[in-house]
Write a protein that holds these residues in place. Structure first.
Motif, PDB file in Angstrom:
ATOM      1  N   SER A  32       0.847  -1.185   0.000  1.00 24.26           N
ATOM      2  CA  SER A  32       0.000   0.000   0.000  1.00 24.26           C
ATOM      3  C   SER A  32       0.886   1.239   0.000  1.00 24.26           C
ATOM      4  O   SER A  32       1.913   1.277   0.683  1.00 24.26           O
ATOM      5  N   ASP A  33       0.475   2.253  -0.763  1.00 22.34           N
ATOM      6  CA  ASP A  33       1.287   3.462  -0.843  1.00 22.34           C
ATOM      7  C   ASP A  33       1.038   4.366   0.363  1.00 22.34           C
ATOM      8  O   ASP A  33       0.610   3.889   1.418  1.00 22.34           O
ATOM      9  N   ASN A  34       1.216   5.669   0.209  1.00 25.98           N
ATOM     10  CA  ASN A  34       1.265   6.512   1.405  1.00 25.98           C
ATOM     11  C   ASN A  34      -0.077   6.697   2.100  1.00 25.98           C
ATOM     12  O   ASN A  34      -0.135   7.275   3.180  1.00 25.98           O
ATOM     13  N   GLY A  35      -1.158   6.227   1.517  1.00 27.07           N
ATOM     14  CA  GLY A  35      -2.429   6.288   2.240  1.00 27.07           C
ATOM     15  C   GLY A  35      -3.487   7.058   1.493  1.00 27.07           C
ATOM     16  O   GLY A  35      -4.144   6.514   0.608  1.00 27.07           O
ATOM     17  N   TYR A  36      -3.669   8.325   1.820  1.00 29.36           N
ATOM     18  CA  TYR A  36      -4.801   9.087   1.295  1.00 29.36           C
ATOM     19  C   TYR A  36      -4.392  10.155   0.289  1.00 29.36           C
ATOM     20  O   TYR A  36      -5.125  11.108   0.060  1.00 29.36           O
ATOM     21  N   THR A  50       4.535   5.489   8.603  1.00 28.13           N
ATOM     22  CA  THR A  50       3.219   5.922   8.138  1.00 28.13           C
ATOM     23  C   THR A  50       3.332   6.611   6.778  1.00 28.13           C
ATOM     24  O   THR A  50       4.419   6.885   6.268  1.00 28.13           O
ATOM     25  N   GLY A  51       2.163   6.928   6.229  1.00 27.72           N
ATOM     26  CA  GLY A  51       2.107   7.633   4.962  1.00 27.72           C
ATOM     27  C   GLY A  51       2.545   9.076   5.038  1.00 27.72           C
ATOM     28  O   GLY A  51       2.682   9.736   4.002  1.00 27.72           O
ATOM     29  N   ALA A  52       2.776   9.584   6.236  1.00 26.88           N
ATOM     30  CA  ALA A  52       3.355  10.921   6.389  1.00 26.88           C
ATOM     31  C   ALA A  52       4.872  10.876   6.410  1.00 26.88           C
ATOM     32  O   ALA A  52       5.525  11.925   6.348  1.00 26.88           O
ATOM     33  N   ASP A  53       5.442   9.677   6.500  1.00 27.56           N
ATOM     34  CA  ASP A  53       6.897   9.528   6.562  1.00 27.56           C
ATOM     35  C   ASP A  53       7.481   9.185   5.193  1.00 27.56           C
ATOM     36  O   ASP A  53       8.494   9.771   4.778  1.00 27.56           O
ATOM     37  N   LEU A  54       6.860   8.229   4.514  1.00 23.86           N
ATOM     38  CA  LEU A  54       7.342   7.766   3.220  1.00 23.86           C
ATOM     39  C   LEU A  54       6.143   7.481   2.312  1.00 23.86           C
ATOM     40  O   LEU A  54       5.033   7.251   2.794  1.00 23.86           O
ATOM     41  N   ASP A  55       6.405   7.490   1.017  1.00 24.85           N
ATOM     42  CA  ASP A  55       5.379   7.127   0.051  1.00 24.85           C
ATOM     43  C   ASP A  55       5.937   6.016  -0.832  1.00 24.85           C
ATOM     44  O   ASP A  55       6.536   6.269  -1.877  1.00 24.85           O
ATOM     45  N   VAL A  56       5.779   4.769  -0.386  1.00 28.09           N
ATOM     46  CA  VAL A  56       6.310   3.632  -1.147  1.00 28.09           C
ATOM     47  C   VAL A  56       5.361   3.338  -2.300  1.00 28.09           C
ATOM     48  O   VAL A  56       4.162   3.156  -2.111  1.00 28.09           O
ATOM     49  N   GLU A  57       5.900   3.299  -3.511  1.00 27.97           N
ATOM     50  CA  GLU A  57       5.076   3.158  -4.716  1.00 27.97           C
ATOM     51  C   GLU A  57       5.480   1.985  -5.593  1.00 27.97           C
ATOM     52  O   GLU A  57       4.815   1.730  -6.602  1.00 27.97           O
ATOM     53  N   SER A  58       6.548   1.288  -5.242  1.00 30.72           N
ATOM     54  CA  SER A  58       7.021   0.198  -6.093  1.00 30.72           C
ATOM     55  C   SER A  58       7.823  -0.774  -5.248  1.00 30.72           C
ATOM     56  O   SER A  58       8.387  -0.393  -4.215  1.00 30.72           O
ATOM     57  N   VAL A  59       7.875  -2.042  -5.717  1.00 37.07           N
ATOM     58  CA  VAL A  59       8.532  -3.067  -4.912  1.00 37.07           C
ATOM     59  C   VAL A  59       9.112  -4.145  -5.819  1.00 37.07           C
ATOM     60  O   VAL A  59       8.573  -4.441  -6.888  1.00 37.07           O
ATOM     61  N   THR A  60      10.221  -4.711  -5.393  1.00 36.69           N
ATOM     62  CA  THR A  60      10.790  -5.906  -6.003  1.00 36.69           C
ATOM     63  C   THR A  60      11.402  -6.729  -4.878  1.00 36.69           C
ATOM     64  O   THR A  60      11.581  -6.223  -3.755  1.00 36.69           O
ATOM     65  N   ASP A 112      10.462   4.849  -3.179  1.00 29.86           N
ATOM     66  CA  ASP A 112       9.694   5.878  -2.480  1.00 29.86           C
ATOM     67  C   ASP A 112       9.635   7.145  -3.332  1.00 29.86           C
ATOM     68  O   ASP A 112      10.524   7.397  -4.153  1.00 29.86           O
ATOM     69  N   GLU A 113       8.597   7.951  -3.103  1.00 29.53           N
ATOM     70  CA  GLU A 113       8.442   9.203  -3.853  1.00 29.53           C
ATOM     71  C   GLU A 113       8.815  10.447  -3.061  1.00 29.53           C
ATOM     72  O   GLU A 113       9.009  11.506  -3.651  1.00 29.53           O
ATOM     73  N   PHE A 114       8.913  10.364  -1.749  1.00 28.46           N
ATOM     74  CA  PHE A 114       9.202  11.555  -0.955  1.00 28.46           C
ATOM     75  C   PHE A 114      10.671  11.969  -1.016  1.00 28.46           C
ATOM     76  O   PHE A 114      10.998  13.111  -0.742  1.00 28.46           O
ATOM     77  N   GLY A 115      11.568  11.046  -1.324  1.00 30.13           N
ATOM     78  CA  GLY A 115      12.989  11.369  -1.377  1.00 30.13           C
ATOM     79  C   GLY A 115      13.421  11.990  -2.693  1.00 30.13           C
ATOM     80  O   GLY A 115      13.824  13.150  -2.726  1.00 30.13           O
ATOM     81  N   PRO A 116      13.359  11.217  -3.796  1.00 28.49           N
ATOM     82  CA  PRO A 116      13.012   9.789  -3.797  1.00 28.49           C
ATOM     83  C   PRO A 116      14.141   8.921  -3.234  1.00 28.49           C
ATOM     84  O   PRO A 116      15.318   9.247  -3.390  1.00 28.49           O
ATOM     85  N   TYR A 117      13.730   7.811  -2.579  1.00 29.99           N
ATOM     86  CA  TYR A 117      14.673   6.896  -1.945  1.00 29.99           C
ATOM     87  C   TYR A 117      14.433   5.466  -2.434  1.00 29.99           C
ATOM     88  O   TYR A 117      13.320   5.109  -2.802  1.00 29.99           O
ATOM     89  N   LEU A 118      15.495   4.657  -2.345  1.00 31.48           N
ATOM     90  CA  LEU A 118      15.348   3.205  -2.388  1.00 31.48           C
ATOM     91  C   LEU A 118      15.470   2.688  -0.968  1.00 31.48           C
ATOM     92  O   LEU A 118      16.353   3.123  -0.202  1.00 31.48           O
ATOM     93  N   LEU A 119      14.598   1.769  -0.602  1.00 34.19           N
ATOM     94  CA  LEU A 119      14.508   1.277   0.766  1.00 34.19           C
ATOM     95  C   LEU A 119      14.622  -0.236   0.767  1.00 34.19           C
ATOM     96  O   LEU A 119      14.019  -0.909  -0.077  1.00 34.19           O
ATOM     97  N   HIS A 120      15.341  -0.797   1.747  1.00 35.13           N
ATOM     98  CA  HIS A 120      15.578  -2.238   1.817  1.00 35.13           C
ATOM     99  C   HIS A 120      14.981  -2.771   3.119  1.00 35.13           C
ATOM    100  O   HIS A 120      15.408  -2.386   4.215  1.00 35.13           O
ATOM    101  N   PHE A 121      13.988  -3.650   3.003  1.00 30.73           N
ATOM    102  CA  PHE A 121      13.296  -4.213   4.157  1.00 30.73           C
ATOM    103  C   PHE A 121      13.502  -5.724   4.220  1.00 30.73           C
ATOM    104  O   PHE A 121      13.609  -6.394   3.184  1.00 30.73           O
ATOM    105  N   ASP A 122      13.520  -6.256   5.440  1.00 28.44           N
ATOM    106  CA  ASP A 122      13.567  -7.706   5.566  1.00 28.44           C
ATOM    107  C   ASP A 122      12.165  -8.278   5.399  1.00 28.44           C
ATOM    108  O   ASP A 122      11.186  -7.550   5.179  1.00 28.44           O
ATOM    109  N   ARG A 123      12.054  -9.616   5.525  1.00 27.80           N
ATOM    110  CA  ARG A 123      10.776 -10.265   5.281  1.00 27.80           C
ATOM    111  C   ARG A 123       9.723  -9.935   6.327  1.00 27.80           C
ATOM    112  O   ARG A 123       8.533 -10.168   6.104  1.00 27.80           O
TER     113      ARG A 123
END
Length: 399
Positions: A95-99, A151-161, A172-183
């Motif tokens: 889900s992206d940044n919310g509203y 939350t959606g006020a912190d980052l706007d994640v719009e894509s994933v691989t 992300d669109e707010f940076g724009p940034y690339l973000l690395h998350f674990d499972r």
């Protein structure tokens, strides 16, 4: 009617995921791509919420929006803006940044949802998921919540691989940034900014990219060594309507500086998602900003980095017109031709060498492309292309 789904981690077997349907034949002498066809249709109702979660939507006010009255007692399961195919008929959707804005999304928790379409029933089940967090303090700016739930006020994640190790990379669109998350949805390292490019929400200031125009499509190369990250908007100083496709090296956790240019059919258009077909080609969703009857351009292109015509831009071939999909068998009770008339269509993945899945971002509760005055559902469709992709086998078997 509000629908709250029980959340479990049992995986379902999805039947008829890519049931073949013959596309309408071309007329004799007709030029251009062969027409793509709808093969499956399912949907998740707009008013689907995560049971036992936190209230959301307080900043939307109390007036009805498309017949739905905020705020909400639970977190809505909506805004699908990136999709990863699993090996068991399920998919992970973010889900992206919310509203729709930083200012109104502070109580929307960013999340990866595990979903399973059941095309025999025309439904989409939500099996579970994880909420994104930053427990180790990698994000260098203050977060909305002290518990470091994102939350959606912190980052706007719009894509994933997803990498071979099961970890997720998100754009992300707010940076724009690339973000690395674990499972488990925990951020593994500081956000990686795109050198020389800043969105208005970037704390560094001096933006040269429009708001909500950051990384709308990211995709891992077939060998797993590179990520291609496509911006949604044009960087100031670039030719109008051209978007930068940026190469990122996974091993060094850095952008290589290598870029390509993707040209939109019109500078007012935007891209919705991208996925690798092989080392040189990508499927890219391109769209206008219309919905419903006003939707005129919703397309999937096959883009090629090799630039065979030497114009300095990715070559483009239309492979699916999402407003004109053949549907002679009226799959899912839908019309022929089938239209996918949503303002934001932000998910595409490859199921086999001739079949793709496409989902909309329903912008709950604001978008009403299917039925005026009613919030859009999350629709999940599969499409048989007119011709085979001849994709890298590693893409077809990737899990």
């Amino acid at each position: 009617m509000r629908r709250t789904l029980a959340v479990g981690l049992t995986l379902l077997t999805v039947t008829a995921l890519a049931t073949p349907t013959t596309a309408a034949p071309q007329a004799a002498g007709e030029k251009g791509p062969k027409r793509a066809a709808l093969t499956n249709f399912a949907f998740l109702p707009a008013e689907t919420y995560l049971p036992g979660s936190e209230p959301s939507g307080a900043a939307l006010g109390t007036a009805p929006i498309n017949g739905v009255t905020p705020p909400f007692a639970d977190q809505p399961i909506q805004g699908f803006s990136g999709l990863v195919r699993n090996g068991d008929g399920t998919f992970d959707a973010i889900s992206d940044n919310g509203y729709g804005a930083k200012a109104n999304s502070a109580d929307f928790l960013l999340r990866i949802h595990r979903i399973a379409p059941d095309f025999a029933k025309g439904t989409v089940d939500v099996l579970g998921g994880v909420t994104l967090t930053d427990p180790h303090g990698h994000i260098p700016f203050p977060l909305t919540r002290q518990d470091r739930v994102i939350t959606g006020a912190d980052l706007d994640v719009e894509s994933v691989t997803r990498g071979a190790d099961g970890t997720y990379w998100m754009g992300d669109e707010f940076g724009p940034y690339l973000l690395h998350f674990d499972r488990a949805g925990r951020l593994l390292a500081p956000p990686v900014p795109l050198p020389g490019v800043r969105a208005p929400e970037n704390p560094a200031g001096n933006p040269n990219l429009g708001g909500s125009k950051g990384f709308e499509g990211i995709t891992l190369s077939p060998d797993g060594k590179r990520i291609n990250a496509l911006l949604e908007g044009t960087v100031a100083g670039d030719a109008p309507g051209t978007l930068r496709l940026n190469e990122f090296d996974v091993a060094s956790n850095s952008f290589t500086g290598k870029t390509w240019r993707y040209r939109l059919e019109d500078p007012s258009f935007a891209i919705g998602d991208a996925i690798a077909v092989d080392a040189n080609r990508l499927l890219i969703i391109e769209r206008d900003n219309g919905q419903g009857a006003a939707a005129l351009v919703k397309r999937v292109y096959l883009a090629d980095k090799r630039d065979r015509d030497r114009d300095g831009e990715l070559d483009k071939t239309l492979v699916a017109d999402l407003l004109d999909l053949a549907n002679p068998k009226h799959v899912g009770g839908q019309a022929d031709p089938f239209r996918f008339p949503f303002v934001t269509i932000e998910d595409v993945t490859i199921l086999d060498d001739r079949t793709i899945a496409v989902l909309n971002d329903n912008n709950f509760p604001s978008s009403s492309g299917r039925t005026p005055g009613k919030p859009d559902n999350n629709e999940f469709i599969t499409i048989r292309l007119g011709e085979s992709l001849h994709a890298d086998p590693r893409v077809l078997r990737r899990r």
